[in-house]
Design an enzyme around this catalytic site. Structure first.
Site, mmCIF file in Angstrom:
data_model
loop_
_atom_site.group_PDB
_atom_site.id
_atom_site.type_symbol
_atom_site.label_atom_id
_atom_site.label_comp_id
_atom_site.label_asym_id
_atom_site.label_seq_id
_atom_site.Cartn_x
_atom_site.Cartn_y
_atom_site.Cartn_z
ATOM 1 N N ASP A 83 32.690 -34.621 18.783
ATOM 2 C CA ASP A 83 31.570 -35.550 18.750
ATOM 3 C C ASP A 83 30.445 -34.993 19.621
ATOM 4 O O ASP A 83 30.520 -33.849 20.093
ATOM 5 C CB ASP A 83 32.023 -36.934 19.223
ATOM 6 N N ASP A 118 34.014 -34.827 23.902
ATOM 7 C CA ASP A 118 35.244 -35.335 24.515
ATOM 8 C C ASP A 118 36.190 -35.894 23.459
ATOM 9 O O ASP A 118 37.276 -36.372 23.788
ATOM 10 C CB ASP A 118 34.947 -36.376 25.599
ATOM 11 N N SER A 152 27.406 -40.115 23.314
ATOM 12 C CA SER A 152 28.560 -39.769 22.480
ATOM 13 C C SER A 152 28.161 -39.762 21.009
ATOM 14 O O SER A 152 27.302 -38.995 20.596
ATOM 15 C CB SER A 152 29.708 -40.747 22.766
#
Length: 478
Positions: A244, A248, A108
């Site tokens: 990001d 998500d 992430s």
């Protein structure tokens, strides 16, 4: 092969479950360790699986980790559908549509030297009890692991994600709208363009790079704030959007290049979908309740598994249209949405595309500029930031001191906000003051960071509260 519980293996490696998925240093995520995590997932959570969807983000370390996961799946006799480099929600969606569990390699937004693995059952993201089942599973670390090259990506995985939004919102819906896409190193940069163009928007691509950029949609970097404003002066667009690293979490800005807060995005998206029940962590803006737009509001701990659990409870209680969102803007759809004869099926995992498209459509349908969409919301403003390389144990110790010392708590969190009106220990320590100001400290579940969330009646005051609190923390905790 040495056999032990995944818990013991995780403790020795430093790779552990956080708020969403297993995270750790790339150096510690050896092929054998990734093999063990994947093996435990299948055996403890999805023992009846015959096919597994696999994909990853654009971090340089991700393909090799994905190859180790693929080796584990192959060793278990399973068929691997490799989606390639795609958004986490795109991979999870295809798994849900085909009834297959999903493994996604992504860190992430966390620092470059770290990465992670997210696991999904065929019906959505694994729960905290699922994590415990995995940790208790006996698994071996293979000594002579053979890792093969990844195959070519299966195109149907991306195609299903594009169709989801084009079919529901309608081709040409965004005709006449110009959208700048800040691409950076997001794995969703190409599929996002495909979706927006299929919806009729004119897309301007900006900031594409092969160097990984750790975009945190909760704590937007100063350089990204300034860059968006510069682009707004150079280009004529109606909105600027980004995500990001694993796409998500959305980052949505207006025509002036001003980024919207993720928890405001969540409220606006929930309003557009006409949600009945909204589930969100305790850190999100209280304009949600003050707007009185939703019959049911549920607050949870921070992390998508907790939001998902809250959504499941709301559905079980009979709520008709249940959604969830986090302060980072990631949006979760727990119920189907029916509109103009089209159906948008549930996707109970964080997604960046739904809020992006929903806000663009809302602005066009209402004849508003993106900067005007939030004008009707109660005037509550939030700010957030973090101290990086701040050990989790140090964060926990600081919060314990604050709980035990009311004067230190007031002086450190918000010395000018008046007495403490209430404390919320749902996740970290969240203090509401008689002035209406709110300051919330919480150790990150994904990295050695201390996060601060502040809320006030003005954006300037919220930012000042957040900055002052973190400065005081550095003085007190060192």
């Amino acid at each position: 092969m040495n056999v032990s519980t995944l818990q013991d293996i995780a403790a020795q490696s430093g790779v552990a479950f956080g708020t969403s998925g297993a995270r750790g240093l790339v150096a510690d995520m050896t092929p054998a360790l990734c093999h063990a995590y994947t093996t435990a997932f299948i055996n403890a959570v999805a023992p009846k699986a015959t096919t597994v969807v696999l994909g990853h983000d654009l971090r340089p370390s991700s393909p090799a980790i994905a190859a180790a996961c693929a080796a584990a799946l192959t060793d278990l006799g399973l068929t691997v559908v490799y989606g390639g480099a795609l958004p986490t929600p795109a991979l999870a969606l295809y798994g849900a549509q085909t009834g297959a569990p999903t493994v996604v390699v992504t860190g992430s937004h966390i620092p470059f030297d770290r990465n992670g693995i997210k696991f999904y059952r065929e019906d959505g993201e694994i729960s905290k009890p699922d994590e415990q089942a995995m940790l208790g599973y006996l698994v071996g670390l293979p000594k002579n692991l053979t890792v093969s090259a990844l195959p070519s990506p299966a195109p149907q995985v991306e195609q299903a994600y594009v169709r989801r939004y084009v079919d529901f919102f309608g081709a040409g819906t965004l005709k006449g709208v110009t959208v700048a896409v800040y691409e950076h190193s997001s794995v969703g940069r190409d599929v996002l363009r495909h979706i927006l163009e299929a919806l009729g928007a004119e897309v301007i691509s900006l900031g594409r790079t092969d160097t990984f950029v750790p975009i945190d949609t909760e704590a937007v970097r100063h350089e990204d704030v300034e860059q968006a404003k510069e682009w707004a002066e150079l280009y004529d667009f109606d909105a600027i959007v980004s995500t990001d690293g694993d796409a998500d979490r959305p980052l949505i800005g207006d025509e002036l290049g001003q980024w919207l807060r993720g928890d405001v995005v969540g409220i606006l998206c929930a309003q557009y979908l006409q949600a009945h029940a909204v589930v969100t962590p305790v850190s999100s803006n209280t304009a949600l309740e003050q707007s009185k737009a939703f019959p049911q509001v549920v607050r949870t701990r921070i992390g998508s598994p907790y939001v998902i659990a809250g959504m499941e409870d709301a559905l079980a209680s009979g709520s008709e249209l249940v959604v969830g969102y986090e302060a980072n803007g990631g949006f979760l759809l727990g119920s189907q949405v029916l509109r103009d004869g089209q159906r948008l099926g549930p996707l109970p995992t964080r997604d960046a595309v739904l809020p992006i498209v929903a806000l663009l459509c809302a602005a066009k349908e209402r004849g508003l500029k993106m900067s005007e969409l939030a004008h009707d919301l109660p005037k509550r403003f939030t700010a957030s930031d973090r101290l990086q390389n701040f050990a989790t144990l140090k964060s926990i110790g600081l919060i314990a001191r604050l709980k035990a010392d009311a004067r230190l708590l007031s002086d450190l969190l918000a010395p000018g906000a008046g007495p403490v009106e209430s404390l919320d220990e749902t996740d970290g320590l969240r203090a509401t003051f008689t002035s209406g100001d709110i300051v919330h400290l919480r150790p990150s579940g994904n990295a050695p960071e201390l996060r601060c969330y502040a809320e006030s009646n003005s954006a300037k005051q919220a930012r000042a509260l957040c900055d002052a609190c973190l400065l005081q923390v550095l003085k007190v905790a060192g």
